[in-house]
Enzyme design. Structure first.
Site, PDB file in Angstrom:
ATOM      1  N   GLU A 104      -3.185  -2.939  -4.525  1.00 11.61           N
ATOM      2  CA  GLU A 104      -4.160  -1.845  -4.558  1.00 11.61           C
ATOM      3  C   GLU A 104      -3.589  -0.809  -5.512  1.00 11.61           C
ATOM      4  O   GLU A 104      -2.649  -0.090  -5.184  1.00 11.61           O
ATOM      5  CB  GLU A 104      -4.374  -1.266  -3.164  1.00 11.61           C
ATOM      6  CG  GLU A 104      -5.620  -0.397  -3.052  1.00 11.61           C
ATOM      7  CD  GLU A 104      -5.360   1.074  -3.309  1.00 11.61           C
ATOM      8  OE1 GLU A 104      -5.624   1.507  -4.457  1.00 11.61           O
ATOM      9  OE2 GLU A 104      -4.914   1.771  -2.409  1.00 11.61           O
TER      10      GLU A 104
ATOM     11  N   CYS B 268      -6.450   7.652  -5.085  1.00  8.47           N
ATOM     12  CA  CYS B 268      -6.866   6.521  -5.928  1.00  8.47           C
ATOM     13  C   CYS B 268      -8.382   6.414  -6.020  1.00  8.47           C
ATOM     14  O   CYS B 268      -8.907   5.995  -7.048  1.00  8.47           O
ATOM     15  CB  CYS B 268      -6.294   5.217  -5.364  1.00  8.47           C
ATOM     16  SG  CYS B 268      -4.496   5.115  -5.438  1.00  8.47           S
TER      17      CYS B 268
END
Length: 503
Positions: free
Chosen positions: A244, A278
């Site tokens: 990720e 993010c």
């Protein structure tokens, strides 16, 4: 070099400090674990995994629910620690813990339903067979966590890996080791029998050692560049991994959007956690008809927002000092290429803080559009229609999250489905991260694999297919004693079932 106590014996070891980014105060000192120590930790985890998986679904669920109860009862202590290590406001730290607790609860309660044995249809060629599939734990999972959300993000892997029956070795970011240590210690309080969740600390070298160890899978969260290094380390043992990585999330505003709600969502998505998210908002594409109105509303909402270390501040300092250099470079490049600062500018960078920055008329080739900024900045770009907005959003090499503000349900869903990102929120921001049943992850430079939800549980297992003969087969074609009539019957049946003409 400092003296560190391990298993009752003193030894000389390299250490590092956890530091408050707002005050530079040393919070605690931690050892740098090398390859031998990491491998020994993984070996202990291997033994713990056998015990943990042997407990069964119900017992694991009970212990995981006890862990989430412990976290919520001591939310104040953990939030204070997160605040000290990352600089984020206490309220944001508490929200992060709450979301982590929700995910632990979901993983614990749904693991058996998702991963337990289930019957599947065998089909006509295997009509004599009973078929089933189940998911067995991999064994030991290595989790490499980030510093921006030091509880919520790693728990998204840890809780699901534990619920699936694995043991976990957790390496938190070198910027937030105390938070990681608190998580591991809290789990040991409710599961004291075996070291099912263990901690290793250090920087890149420790992460590499974990990736090269005998773990069965790595779950990594961090930059795309670091992910490539972790993949290279995993390649030695063909160790699979989940990555990720970064994001450059786009936010689309349609002509019929609720502009007040859209401006509020974009503002929060851009500056919360100092933009160190993010799935935060970094690029906004607004349909021309409402562009100026939206920009005015956005500027109005952000104009009074300021960072600080007090309880009244909207957000805290930049956690990683090096990230301030990236923000500075991106803002300078955008202005040099003809962009204009609607709010803030170069003067917004006041180390260790960065005030909000809104940039308009920024070329798509600029760093502020192409690269992950990871700070409280965003670009706002005018587009002719939603189709152009989608095209520009999809032109990024990142594809993690996205947002669409459009009132018309049909158009909103069409735009969301056209976005290349792994997740899209309609008329809200980051909504998908709060729903534990939804998969979380991206593609391209945003990584691969999924955490959260049923997909996240299955990531930490191996699928096992089982067939059992329940009666004699009417078509005996898998034997050396096969008769030509058996094959003829099979082909005749296949012609009836599959031989018709399709148009």
């Amino acid at each position: 070099m400092n003296t560190v106590w391990t298993h009752g014996q003193a030894r000389q070891a390299e250490t590092f400090d956890s530091v408050n980014p707002a005050t530079s105060e040393v919070i605690a000192t931690f050892p740098v674990h090398g390859r031998a120590e990491v491998e020994a930790t993984v070996e202990r985890a291997r033994e713990a995994a056998a015990w943990w998986s042997g407990l069964g679904w119900k017992e694991r669920q009970t212990r995981l629910l006890a862990w989430k109860s412990h976290l919520i009862r001591y939310v104040g202590r953990l939030a204070e620690l997160i605040h000290n290590e990352t600089g984020k406001p206490l309220a944001d730290a508490q929200l992060e813990i709450f979301l982590a607790v929700v995910h632990i609860d979901w993983a614990a309660r749904h693991a058996r339903r998702v991963l337990g044995p289930r019957r599947v249809r065998s089909g006509i060629p295997a009509i004599n067979l009973t078929s089933s599939v189940e998911y067995a734990p991999l064994g030991v999972i290595g989790v490499i966590g980030p510093w921006n959300y030091p509880v919520f993000t790693p728990v998204g892997s840890i809780a699901y890996a534990l619920a699936a029956g694995n043991a976990v070795v957790f390496k938190p970011s070198e910027l937030t080791p105390a938070t990681g240590g608190w998580l591991v210690s809290s789990f040991a309080e409710v599961v004291p029998e075996h070291p099912v969740l263990q901690l290793v600390t250090g920087a890149g070298g420790t992460g590499e050692a974990l990736a090269r160890s005998a773990v069965d899978k790595i779950s990594f969260t961090g930059s795309s560049a670091t992910a490539r290094k972790v993949m290279a380390a995993c390649a030695d043992n063909l160790t699979p991994m989940i990555a990720e990585c970064g994001g450059k999330d786009a936010f689309l505003v349609g002509a019929d959007a609720d502009l007040d709600a859209a401006a509020d969502a974009a503002a929060w998505g851009a500056v919360s956690n100092a933009g160190q998210t993010c799935i935060g908002v970094e690029r906004v594409y607004v349909v021309e008809a409402v562009y100026h109105t939206f920009l005015e509303k956005l500027a109005e909402r952000i104009s009074g927002v300021r960072p600080g270390d007090d309880r009244e501040s909207a957000y805290g300092p930049m956690t990683h000092p090096a990230q301030i250099d990236v923000v500075e470079d991106h803002v300078a490049d955008a202005l040099a290429r003809g962009g204009r600062a609607v709010i803030g500018g170069m003067q917004s960078i006041r180390r260790p803080y960065v005030d909000p920055v809104i940039l308009a008329d920024v070329p798509e080739t600029s760093m502020a559009v192409q690269d992950e900024t990871f700070g409280p900045t965003l670009t706002v770009t005018k587009v002719a229609d939603l189709d152009e907005g989608v095209a520009l959003a999809n032109s990024s090499r990142y594809a993690l999250g996205s947002t669409v503000f459009v009132r018309n349900k049909k158009r909103a869903l069409a735009a969301a489905r056209a976005m290349r990102s792994g997740m899209t929120a309609i008329n809200s921001v980051i909504g998908f991260a709060t729903v534990p049943a939804l998969p979380y992850g991206g593609s391209g430079d945003s990584g691969f694999g999924r955490i959260h939800g049923p997909d996240g549980l299955r990531e930490f297992t191996r699928a096992k297919a089982i067939t059992r003969v329940r009666m004699r087969s009417p078509l005996n074609v898998t034997t050396l004693g096969r008769k030509s009539k058996d094959l003829h019957r099979l082909l005749s049946a296949a012609t009836l079932l599959h031989g018709k003409r399709y148009r």
